[in-house]
Design an enzyme around this catalytic site. Structure first.
Site, PDB file in Angstrom:
ATOM      1  N   SER A 245      47.194  13.329  47.446  1.00  0.00           N
ATOM      2  CA  SER A 245      48.539  13.715  47.015  1.00  0.00           C
ATOM      3  C   SER A 245      48.633  15.222  46.869  1.00  0.00           C
ATOM      4  O   SER A 245      47.685  15.884  46.465  1.00  0.00           O
ATOM      5  CB  SER A 245      48.885  12.999  45.705  1.00  0.00           C
ATOM      6  OG  SER A 245      48.937  13.920  44.638  1.00  0.00           O
ATOM      7  N   LYS A 246      49.797  15.732  47.226  1.00  0.00           N
ATOM      8  CA  LYS A 246      50.037  17.176  47.168  1.00  0.00           C
ATOM      9  C   LYS A 246      49.812  17.722  45.774  1.00  0.00           C
ATOM     10  O   LYS A 246      49.388  18.847  45.600  1.00  0.00           O
ATOM     11  CB  LYS A 246      51.502  17.450  47.532  1.00  0.00           C
ATOM     12  CG  LYS A 246      51.750  17.684  48.980  1.00  0.00           C
ATOM     13  CD  LYS A 246      53.170  18.191  49.158  1.00  0.00           C
ATOM     14  CE  LYS A 246      53.631  17.879  50.571  1.00  0.00           C
ATOM     15  NZ  LYS A 246      54.994  18.260  50.850  1.00  0.00           N
ATOM     16  N   ARG A 247      50.175  16.922  44.772  1.00  0.00           N
ATOM     17  CA  ARG A 247      50.094  17.412  43.407  1.00  0.00           C
ATOM     18  C   ARG A 247      48.667  17.356  42.873  1.00  0.00           C
ATOM     19  O   ARG A 247      48.217  18.247  42.178  1.00  0.00           O
ATOM     20  CB  ARG A 247      51.017  16.599  42.489  1.00  0.00           C
ATOM     21  CG  ARG A 247      52.448  17.100  42.468  1.00  0.00           C
ATOM     22  CD  ARG A 247      53.360  16.120  41.774  1.00  0.00           C
ATOM     23  NE  ARG A 247      53.435  14.849  42.487  1.00  0.00           N
ATOM     24  CZ  ARG A 247      52.916  13.695  42.064  1.00  0.00           C
ATOM     25  NH1 ARG A 247      52.260  13.638  40.928  1.00  0.00           N
ATOM     26  NH2 ARG A 247      53.026  12.596  42.782  1.00  0.00           N
ATOM     27  N   ARG A 248      47.959  16.281  43.213  1.00  0.00           N
ATOM     28  CA  ARG A 248      46.654  16.034  42.615  1.00  0.00           C
ATOM     29  C   ARG A 248      45.497  16.681  43.363  1.00  0.00           C
ATOM     30  O   ARG A 248      44.518  17.113  42.780  1.00  0.00           O
ATOM     31  CB  ARG A 248      46.439  14.520  42.627  1.00  0.00           C
ATOM     32  CG  ARG A 248      45.943  13.912  41.370  1.00  0.00           C
ATOM     33  CD  ARG A 248      45.716  12.416  41.520  1.00  0.00           C
ATOM     34  NE  ARG A 248      45.789  11.894  42.876  1.00  0.00           N
ATOM     35  CZ  ARG A 248      46.533  10.844  43.224  1.00  0.00           C
ATOM     36  NH1 ARG A 248      47.270  10.235  42.331  1.00  0.00           N
ATOM     37  NH2 ARG A 248      46.530  10.407  44.469  1.00  0.00           N
ATOM     38  N   ASP A 249      45.611  16.701  44.685  1.00  0.00           N
ATOM     39  CA  ASP A 249      44.438  17.063  45.483  1.00  0.00           C
ATOM     40  C   ASP A 249      44.654  18.367  46.234  1.00  0.00           C
ATOM     41  O   ASP A 249      45.782  18.700  46.579  1.00  0.00           O
ATOM     42  CB  ASP A 249      44.149  15.942  46.488  1.00  0.00           C
ATOM     43  CG  ASP A 249      43.937  14.599  45.810  1.00  0.00           C
ATOM     44  OD1 ASP A 249      43.005  14.505  45.007  1.00  0.00           O
ATOM     45  OD2 ASP A 249      44.720  13.661  46.074  1.00  0.00           O
TER      46      ASP A 249
END
Ligand code: GLU
Length: 518
Positions: A245-249
């Protein structure tokens, strides 16, 4: 059939995602393998989420990875008229209907139903085209089958598919329509893309066939065209097996570029995300990838994007570089300001090297380079390996200091003996090593234990290039000065040393007036 035509069709809504890079790579490899054409198509119909800088990012990331497109970039925003013609054809063929339901109304009406999605409320209402969203009439019976090279035969029953929207009430076409029209017009033979797009494949096929039918009528549409082959590539997941995910990774290719991943290493690593070369080896030259790549060999289970593995592979690629190339390619991290001033690329998101640019000495780095090359996994690690050579006083890493000096009872005495020994020994790596062995022996230490406090005193860290070559490069005056400054730091006052912690300032006193160990 002529040579294959494949495309990368990103929407410019953010940084260039590693998943998009993997999709690009598989398209590119397929095109190269079969003498085909790799197109870039920017799917920028969603004007609210698109930004021009992301388009530039896509183009430069592809160029960096050595996969510049053979055609394009084309832009959907420039083809709006064409989508209008397609909508006309579908509308005239009676395949679309107007719908004015709000999302809330649909949710309210369908909340107790077993199948989610639109309930066909407007199907028979005969609303006008203008001012309404347009939905595609999915046949109520039968099924659409996707023959996918990676996933096999995937069947979508029509009674489980909703009448999907193809245009907004303001007339703007939706992704699924523009995507299909473009694949037809651009004569795409193989749609190779991420698995998350598999559910939109049957919609694309329904539109495609409807446009074929319209072509046979008089709707002003083009000719019937063969459907492309499909290949939906496995999802990339993180360590917890969750979709990246863009936010997490950390998924931005731009950031890996900044950190100093080599494009050839990154490309090699990305190739392994769903595919493995027939011989089973992991490090594969690109020519071998091109010779052996086959969509039939792509695995459909989720692929783990393992940054540690990618870093390891990057280190191997760095060590394979001829030394002059290594030095040349290290420049953006060592001299970013000069590179940028010369109009060349320099990393955007990395801290600047800690030294003043005029203190940097390329000849010094060139001499140390073979030792540095052996020890880094990314180019971005280089400045921290060599900063002690270009700083008057290297920044002290407190943890290193704590471990190698403060918590080591014999460290101060050892540093004193080192000052003594280094003040008069011959100044080359071999002699420095001998002198240090002797200092260690006198203190009952093996060489490694003797080196640790000296390394921290002189370079500010427990890790770095080999010590004796580093000392030779620094020169006697600076080495002795730094050892002296460390003694001061350790709270030791050496009688003859002048006050002041500045390494340079301590040198004269240390060399000339050192009283020696008590
Ligand atoms: N524009 C779509 C996306 O960014 C991809 C479409 C496709 O490859 O068919 O997800």
């Amino acid at each position: 059939m002529g040579p294959p035509r494949v495309r990368l069709a990103p929407s410019p809504t953010g940084y260039f995602h590693v998943g998009t890079a993997r999709t690009a790579l598989f398209n590119w490899l397929f095109a190269r393998r079969h003498g085909g054409i790799f197109l870039l198509r920017i799917e920028d119909t969603d004007t609210e989420r698109n930004r021009e800088e992301w388009v530039d990012g896509i183009i430069s990331a592809l160029a960096w990875l050595g996969m510049a497109p053979d055609e394009g970039p084309s832009r959907q925003s420039e083809r709006m008229e064409r989508y209008g013609v397609a909508l006309d054809a579908l509308w005239e063929a009676g395949l679309l209907y107007g719908c004015d339901c709000t999302r809330e109304q649909v949710v309210e009406r369908t909340k107790d139903r077993p199948t989610p999605g639109y309930d066909g409320h407007c199907r028979t209402r005969r609303l006008p085209r203008e001012g309404n969203a347009l939905r595609f009439r999915v046949p109520s019976e039968g099924e659409t089958v996707v023959h996918d090279i990676v996933r096999g035969v995937v069947t979508f029953r029509h009674d489980a598919m909703e009448d999907f929207v193809v245009a907004r009430s303001n007339g703007e076409p939706l992704f699924v329509l523009a995507n299909c029209v473009d694949d037809r017009d651009m004569q795409i033979t193989h749609v190779i893309r991420g698995e998350e797009l598999l559910p939109s494949a049957p919609k694309g096929i329904l539109i495609w066939r409807a446009l074929d039918a319209a072509a046979e009528g008089e709707a002003g549409w083009g000719e019937a065209t063969a459907l492309p082959a499909w290949a939906h590539l496995p999802t990339l997941v993180n360590e917890q097996r969750k979709k990246l995910s863009k936010r997490r990774d950390p998924v931005a290719v731009e950031s890996y570029r900044d950190q100093g991943y080599l494009p050839e290493a990154m490309r090699n690593y990305l190739a392994l995300l769903g595919w493995s070369p027939p011989a089973g080896e992991e490090k594969v030259p690109v020519a071998t990838m091109i010779e052996t790549f086959a969509l039939e060999d792509v695995n459909h289970s989720p692929a783990f994007f393992d940054i540690k593995k990618m870093a390891h592979m990057n280190g191997e690629y760095i060590r394979d570089l001829p030394i002059d190339e290594f030095v040349d390619r290290a420049r953006p991290w060592l001299e970013p300001a000069a590179e940028a001033a010369a109009g060349r690329w320099a990393p955007q998101s990395m801290p600047l090297p800690p030294w003043r640019p005029e203190r940097y000495d390329g000849a010094v780095f060139r001499r140390m380079a073979p030792l540095v090359q052996e020890r880094v996994t990314t180019m971005g690690e280089i400045p921290a390996m060599v900063d002690f050579l270009f700083l008057d006083t290297p920044a002290m890493d407190e943890q290193s200091w704590e471990k190698a000096v403060r918590r080591d009872d014999g460290a101060v005495a050892l540093l004193r003996s080192a000052i003594d020994a280094y003040s008069s020994c011959r100044w080359d790596a071999g002699s420095l090593r001998e002198a240090t062995v002797a200092v260690g022996e006198a203190a009952g230490r093996k060489l490694a234990k003797a080196q640790a406090p000296i390394r921290v005193a002189v370079t500010g860290r427990t890790v770095g290039p080999p010590l004796f070559e580093s000392l030779e490069e620094l020169g006697r005056e600076r080495v002795v000065g730094r050892l002296q400054a460390s003694l001061d730091r350790a709270g030791e006052s050496v009688a003859a040393a002048p006050a002041g912690g500045q390494a340079g300032g301590a040198v004269g006193g240390a060399v000339g007036g050192n009283p020696g160990p008590e």
